[in-house]
Write a protein that holds these residues in place. Structure first.
Motif, PDB file in Angstrom:
ATOM      1  N   PHE A 131      51.333  31.265  26.768  1.00 30.76           N
ATOM      2  CA  PHE A 131      50.383  30.849  27.591  1.00 30.76           C
ATOM      3  C   PHE A 131      48.890  30.774  27.327  1.00 30.76           C
ATOM      4  CE2 PHE A 131      53.524  31.595  30.936  1.00 30.76           C
ATOM      5  CZ  PHE A 131      53.775  30.370  31.320  1.00 30.76           C
ATOM      6  N   LEU A 132      48.549  31.961  26.618  1.00 34.22           N
ATOM      7  CA  LEU A 132      47.138  31.884  25.998  1.00 34.22           C
ATOM      8  C   LEU A 132      46.999  30.848  24.960  1.00 34.22           C
ATOM      9  CD1 LEU A 132      44.783  33.768  25.873  1.00 34.22           C
ATOM     10  CD2 LEU A 132      45.539  34.932  23.586  1.00 34.22           C
ATOM     11  N   VAL A 133      47.919  30.489  24.036  1.00 35.18           N
ATOM     12  CA  VAL A 133      47.701  29.383  22.930  1.00 35.18           C
ATOM     13  C   VAL A 133      47.751  28.040  23.688  1.00 35.18           C
ATOM     14  CG1 VAL A 133      49.117  28.236  21.105  1.00 35.18           C
ATOM     15  CG2 VAL A 133      48.905  30.706  21.227  1.00 35.18           C
ATOM     16  N   THR A 134      48.625  27.774  24.634  1.00 36.41           N
ATOM     17  CA  THR A 134      48.467  26.494  25.363  1.00 36.41           C
ATOM     18  C   THR A 134      47.271  26.502  26.171  1.00 36.41           C
ATOM     19  OG1 THR A 134      50.615  26.665  25.976  1.00 36.41           O
ATOM     20  CG2 THR A 134      49.566  24.997  27.126  1.00 36.41           C
ATOM     21  N   ALA A 135      46.468  27.542  26.720  1.00 37.31           N
ATOM     22  CA  ALA A 135      45.368  27.784  27.467  1.00 37.31           C
ATOM     23  C   ALA A 135      43.926  27.040  26.502  1.00 37.31           C
ATOM     24  CB  ALA A 135      44.900  28.881  28.301  1.00 37.31           C
ATOM     25  N   ILE A 136      44.147  27.635  25.283  1.00 38.08           N
ATOM     26  CA  ILE A 136      43.147  27.519  24.358  1.00 38.08           C
ATOM     27  C   ILE A 136      43.301  26.228  23.986  1.00 38.08           C
ATOM     28  CG2 ILE A 136      42.517  27.819  21.687  1.00 38.08           C
ATOM     29  CD1 ILE A 136      43.359  31.068  22.399  1.00 38.08           C
ATOM     30  N   GLN A 137      44.463  25.456  23.725  1.00 38.96           N
ATOM     31  CA  GLN A 137      44.521  23.901  23.274  1.00 38.96           C
ATOM     32  C   GLN A 137      44.213  23.018  24.352  1.00 38.96           C
ATOM     33  OE1 GLN A 137      48.779  24.082  22.357  1.00 38.96           O
ATOM     34  NE2 GLN A 137      48.398  23.708  20.163  1.00 38.96           N
ATOM     35  N   LEU A 138      44.293  23.418  25.682  1.00 39.75           N
ATOM     36  CA  LEU A 138      44.046  22.701  26.613  1.00 39.75           C
ATOM     37  C   LEU A 138      42.358  22.739  26.794  1.00 39.75           C
ATOM     38  CD1 LEU A 138      46.292  23.474  29.451  1.00 39.75           C
ATOM     39  CD2 LEU A 138      46.134  21.417  28.381  1.00 39.75           C
ATOM     40  N   ALA A 139      41.892  23.874  26.526  1.00 37.31           N
ATOM     41  CA  ALA A 139      40.282  23.897  26.449  1.00 37.31           C
ATOM     42  C   ALA A 139      39.698  23.164  25.525  1.00 37.31           C
ATOM     43  CB  ALA A 139      40.028  25.516  26.510  1.00 37.31           C
ATOM     44  N   ILE A 140      40.317  23.136  24.382  1.00 35.91           N
ATOM     45  CA  ILE A 140      39.722  22.507  23.296  1.00 35.91           C
ATOM     46  C   ILE A 140      39.672  20.798  23.578  1.00 35.91           C
ATOM     47  CG2 ILE A 140      40.255  21.668  20.624  1.00 35.91           C
ATOM     48  CD1 ILE A 140      40.960  24.645  20.211  1.00 35.91           C
ATOM     49  N   LEU A 141      40.864  20.576  23.901  1.00 38.19           N
ATOM     50  CA  LEU A 141      41.168  19.035  24.476  1.00 38.19           C
ATOM     51  C   LEU A 141      40.280  18.709  25.493  1.00 38.19           C
ATOM     52  CD1 LEU A 141      43.002  16.540  23.880  1.00 38.19           C
ATOM     53  CD2 LEU A 141      44.606  17.472  25.775  1.00 38.19           C
ATOM     54  N   GLY A 142      39.883  19.737  26.589  1.00 35.80           N
ATOM     55  CA  GLY A 142      39.107  19.287  27.307  1.00 35.80           C
ATOM     56  C   GLY A 142      37.514  19.164  27.019  1.00 35.80           C
ATOM     57  N   LEU A 143      37.244  20.033  26.036  1.00 33.21           N
ATOM     58  CA  LEU A 143      36.024  19.750  25.442  1.00 33.21           C
ATOM     59  C   LEU A 143      35.816  18.502  24.613  1.00 33.21           C
ATOM     60  CD1 LEU A 143      35.332  23.652  23.989  1.00 33.21           C
ATOM     61  CD2 LEU A 143      34.081  22.152  25.669  1.00 33.21           C
ATOM     62  N   LEU A 144      36.842  18.409  23.944  1.00 32.50           N
ATOM     63  CA  LEU A 144      36.777  17.070  23.151  1.00 32.50           C
ATOM     64  C   LEU A 144      36.815  15.626  24.162  1.00 32.50           C
ATOM     65  CD1 LEU A 144      39.575  17.448  20.499  1.00 32.50           C
ATOM     66  CD2 LEU A 144      37.043  17.489  20.208  1.00 32.50           C
ATOM     67  N   MET A 145      37.566  15.661  25.304  1.00 29.74           N
ATOM     68  CA  MET A 145      37.236  14.668  26.188  1.00 29.74           C
ATOM     69  C   MET A 145      35.903  14.636  26.769  1.00 29.74           C
ATOM     70  SD  MET A 145      40.220  13.251  26.860  1.00 29.74           S
ATOM     71  CE  MET A 145      40.618  13.164  25.222  1.00 29.74           C
ATOM     72  N   ALA A 146      35.405  15.660  27.009  1.00 30.08           N
ATOM     73  CA  ALA A 146      33.765  15.950  27.460  1.00 30.08           C
ATOM     74  C   ALA A 146      32.939  15.403  26.445  1.00 30.08           C
ATOM     75  CB  ALA A 146      33.364  17.365  27.807  1.00 30.08           C
ATOM     76  N   HIS A 147      33.385  15.525  24.954  1.00 29.21           N
ATOM     77  CA  HIS A 147      32.468  15.021  23.858  1.00 29.21           C
ATOM     78  C   HIS A 147      32.438  13.607  23.998  1.00 29.21           C
ATOM     79  CE1 HIS A 147      32.513  13.615  19.654  1.00 29.21           C
ATOM     80  NE2 HIS A 147      31.282  14.295  19.708  1.00 29.21           N
ATOM     81  N   ALA A 148      33.670  13.027  24.247  1.00 30.64           N
ATOM     82  CA  ALA A 148      34.007  11.413  24.348  1.00 30.64           C
ATOM     83  C   ALA A 148      33.347  11.062  25.515  1.00 30.64           C
ATOM     84  CB  ALA A 148      35.541  11.260  24.331  1.00 30.64           C
ATOM     85  N   ALA A 149      33.364  11.664  26.681  1.00 33.62           N
ATOM     86  CA  ALA A 149      32.885  11.144  27.756  1.00 33.62           C
ATOM     87  C   ALA A 149      31.165  10.863  27.527  1.00 33.62           C
ATOM     88  CB  ALA A 149      33.043  11.746  28.915  1.00 33.62           C
ATOM     89  N   ILE A 150      30.507  12.347  26.931  1.00 40.62           N
ATOM     90  CA  ILE A 150      29.191  12.211  26.831  1.00 40.62           C
ATOM     91  C   ILE A 150      28.750  11.154  25.635  1.00 40.62           C
ATOM     92  CG2 ILE A 150      27.184  13.666  25.727  1.00 40.62           C
ATOM     93  CD1 ILE A 150      28.920  15.979  26.856  1.00 40.62           C
ATOM     94  N   ALA A 151      29.529  10.867  24.535  1.00 45.01           N
ATOM     95  CA  ALA A 151      29.223   9.966  23.698  1.00 45.01           C
ATOM     96  C   ALA A 151      29.301   8.574  23.806  1.00 45.01           C
ATOM     97  CB  ALA A 151      30.241  10.182  22.377  1.00 45.01           C
ATOM     98  N   VAL A 152      30.259   8.165  25.043  1.00 48.76           N
ATOM     99  CA  VAL A 152      30.439   6.919  25.446  1.00 48.76           C
ATOM    100  C   VAL A 152      29.312   6.658  26.527  1.00 48.76           C
ATOM    101  CG1 VAL A 152      31.918   5.450  26.602  1.00 48.76           C
ATOM    102  CG2 VAL A 152      32.949   6.894  25.044  1.00 48.76           C
ATOM    103  N   GLN A 153      29.083   7.606  27.194  1.00 48.94           N
ATOM    104  CA  GLN A 153      27.688   7.426  28.310  1.00 48.94           C
ATOM    105  C   GLN A 153      26.348   7.008  27.680  1.00 48.94           C
ATOM    106  OE1 GLN A 153      27.617   7.436  31.869  1.00 48.94           O
ATOM    107  NE2 GLN A 153      30.149   7.072  31.506  1.00 48.94           N
ATOM    108  N   ALA A 154      26.318   7.957  26.845  1.00 44.68           N
ATOM    109  CA  ALA A 154      25.019   7.903  25.930  1.00 44.68           C
ATOM    110  C   ALA A 154      25.155   7.397  24.628  1.00 44.68           C
ATOM    111  CB  ALA A 154      24.269   9.093  25.999  1.00 44.68           C
ATOM    112  N   PRO A 155      25.582   6.144  24.344  1.00 46.13           N
ATOM    113  CA  PRO A 155      25.859   5.558  22.993  1.00 46.13           C
ATOM    114  C   PRO A 155      24.277   6.065  22.241  1.00 46.13           C
ATOM    115  CG  PRO A 155      25.708   3.876  24.671  1.00 46.13           C
ATOM    116  CD  PRO A 155      25.542   5.160  25.424  1.00 46.13           C
ATOM    117  N   SER A 156      24.710   6.255  20.874  1.00 47.05           N
ATOM    118  CA  SER A 156      23.535   6.607  20.081  1.00 47.05           C
ATOM    119  C   SER A 156      22.727   5.262  19.962  1.00 47.05           C
ATOM    120  CB  SER A 156      24.328   6.917  18.772  1.00 47.05           C
ATOM    121  OG  SER A 156      24.960   5.791  18.076  1.00 47.05           O
ATOM    122  N   ASN A 157      21.564   5.485  19.425  1.00 47.46           N
ATOM    123  CA  ASN A 157      20.397   4.567  18.933  1.00 47.46           C
ATOM    124  C   ASN A 157      21.051   3.686  17.872  1.00 47.46           C
ATOM    125  OD1 ASN A 157      18.587   5.250  20.819  1.00 47.46           O
ATOM    126  ND2 ASN A 157      17.484   7.006  19.462  1.00 47.46           N
TER     127      ASN A 157
END
Lengths: 102, 417
Positions: free
Chosen positions: A8-34
């Motif tokens: 469960f710990l390993v799965t939670a860490i993986q889910l947290a990383i995936l969540g962070l990556l999804m957040a990274h994707a959402a931020i990058a798409v919302q504010a496309p770079s110059n």
């Protein structure tokens, strides 16, 4: 530690990383770079028509501007021999049938 | 509820111990499964992101390009075409574009030479001082953060000078102020001084680009006055584009109009999952996965059957055994899925698809280095989940259910594979 807890710990860490990556994707798409806006301006100003993805041959460099017969341009039986040609799907009109033939 | 959770945890403990007893086999299985998810997810992320980015970038390309065809091949367009196209109702502006290719045998590279269009201030005729200024759109969120990409006056580009893309500079190891030699159509060697290098952030569209003065371009390729490569057409109402295109082909039967939608469609069809290399990558990955699932679904090994028999003999119910096998599949598939997706995201968006690069590069000498915008949606991840985790988990449960419903005595006696 119990094996189930480790799992469960390993799965939670993986889910947290995936969540962070999804957040990274959402931020990058919302504010496309110059960079993207600058590329768009460059395309508009220089009236560019294609991405500079495959520079190996003139007809792969400007895919949208190439002649429709380009894969066979050297002689009638010459097959496409540039690796990037294998990424391209044939034009839709080639696959389209006017009527069912069976 | 707490009791139920504890029961699940005990079953997971047992399942993990059981998996670890066959360590080599199960670690191999996990690694292979992760690799399959990684390939599928990488292909999915890469193709979606590049298609989306292409559509955003090329949305700014000219509304219509008109080429002239002679014997099925593109030919130079005489300027009389400009007047004919301009005479069509709904056409706002027509401008001749001058561009072409130059193969550099020393570096084995194909360059795209382009005469930049004049800005609105200098007029369409382009006489007088030509000035090209490219700026980022004003950023509402960060003031002044999108500065000019490059700013060139006529005198700066001028005769005898060029502005080159960063890919060209990289291949030639050339810097500003250095000379580039070009062999003209008549064999004469023409030197051009590099005035500027386009920023590497624009490589996706400008890696192989060389901006050159109109007179130099014509001198290099021996193009007579009154001829251009093709025409860029602007219309008043974009919904009339196809009507105007058909009017152009009626008035100029040897013309080939290419509207912006067709350009966008071309890039939408690249990396289509049905096309060329994609189908090879995907079919091999899917085939490997089918073999996996088939191996699982076709039955349990003698050892696993004996284990189920013993568990039933000591009091486990069929539902407990099915639950154990469910966790068996879920542990492997969930771990492999999450690892594969995380690795694929890093691969595509942090390492610039390093695994795909040799295939994408092909024989290109001036392959651009670019970072894709991570256009990843929850739908993509969910689709991938249902394509990989669900079939595997189901394939694990079915043979376990068959084994769990037979008599423990015959399950323990069963020795055939």
């Amino acid at each position: 530690m119990r094996k189930s807890n480790t799992f469960f710990l390993v799965t939670a860490i993986q889910l947290a990383i995936l969540g962070l990556l999804m957040a990274h994707a959402a931020i990058a798409v919302q504010a496309p770079s110059n960079g993207l806006r600058q590329i768009q301006s460059l395309v508009k100003r220089l009236e560019l028509t294609d991405l500079c993805l495959f520079t190996e041959a003139r007809y792969t460099r400007h895919l949208s501007q190439a002649d429709l017969n380009t894969p066979f341009q050297d002689h009638p039986l010459s097959l496409e021999h540039f690796p990037s040609g294998s990424f391209l799907a044939p034009p839709a009109m080639i696959e389209k049938l006017n009527e069912r033939v069976d | 509820m707490r009791e139920w959770i504890e029961k699940q945890k005990y079953i997971i403990d047992f399942t993990l111990s059981s998996l670890l007893r066959r360590k080599a086999k199960n670690i191999g299985l996990l690694a292979l499964y992760t690799l399959i998810v990684f390939i599928l997810a990488s292909v999915m992320f890469f193709t979606h992101a590049i298609k989306k980015e292409a559509s955003l970038i090329l949305d700014q390309s000219p509304e219509m390009i008109v080429q002239k065809l002679v014997a099925g091949r593109q030919d130079l367009v005489p300027l009389r075409f400009v007047e004919t196209v301009r005479g069509i109702r709904g056409v706002q502006a027509v401008r001749g574009r001058l561009w072409g290719y130059y193969f550099d045998p020393r570096f084995g590279a194909n360059y795209t030479l382009l005469v930049p269009p004049p800005t609105a201030q200098t007029g369409a005729a382009g006489n007088g001082s030509r000035r090209v200024m490219v700026e980022g759109e004003p950023d509402r969120n960060a003031e002044g953060s999108a500065g000019p990409l490059f700013d060139l006056g006529a005198d700066e580009i001028g005769v005898g000078s060029v502005v080159i893309g960063s890919g060209v500079a990289r291949v030639r190891e050339a810097g500003t102020g250095e000379l580039m030699l070009f062999r003209a159509y008549d064999g004469e060697i023409l030197p051009f001084r590099i005035k500027k290098i386009l920023p590497s952030s624009s490589q996706l569209v400008s890696s192989d680009l060389i901006l050159i003065d109109e007179a130099d371009f014509k001198r290099l390729f021996g193009i007579a006055d009154g001829l251009v490569t093709d025409l860029a057409v602007t219309v008043r109402n974009p919904t009339e584009l196809s009507t105007i295109a058909s009017k152009i082909t009626r008035r100029l039967p040897d013309a080939r109009p290419i509207i912006r939608d067709e350009i966008l469609r071309t890039y939408d069809s690249i990396f289509n999952w049905r096309g060329g290399m994609m189908i090879v990558i995907l079919s091999s990955a899917v085939l490997a996965f089918v073999i996996f699932a088939w191996d699982k679904a076709s039955g349990l090994s003698a050892g696993e059957r004996r284990e189920i028999g013993i568990l039933k003999a000591i009091g486990w119910e069929s539902s407990d055994i099915i639950l154990m096998k469910f966790w068996d599949g879920a542990v492997v598939s969930l771990t492999a899925f999450l690892s594969g997706v995380i690795l694929a995201y890093g691969h595509v968006f942090f390492t610039d698809s390093v695994v795909f690069e040799p295939a994408l590069k092909g024989w290109s000498t001036l392959y651009p280095r670019f970072k894709l915008i991570p256009f990843v949606s929850a739908e993509q991840v969910t689709t991938l989940f249902f394509l990989t985790v669900v079939p595997y988990s189901v394939a694990t449960i079915v043979p376990a259910w068959r084994a769990a419903t037979i008599d423990p005595d015959s399950a323990m006696r069963y020795t055939g594979e």
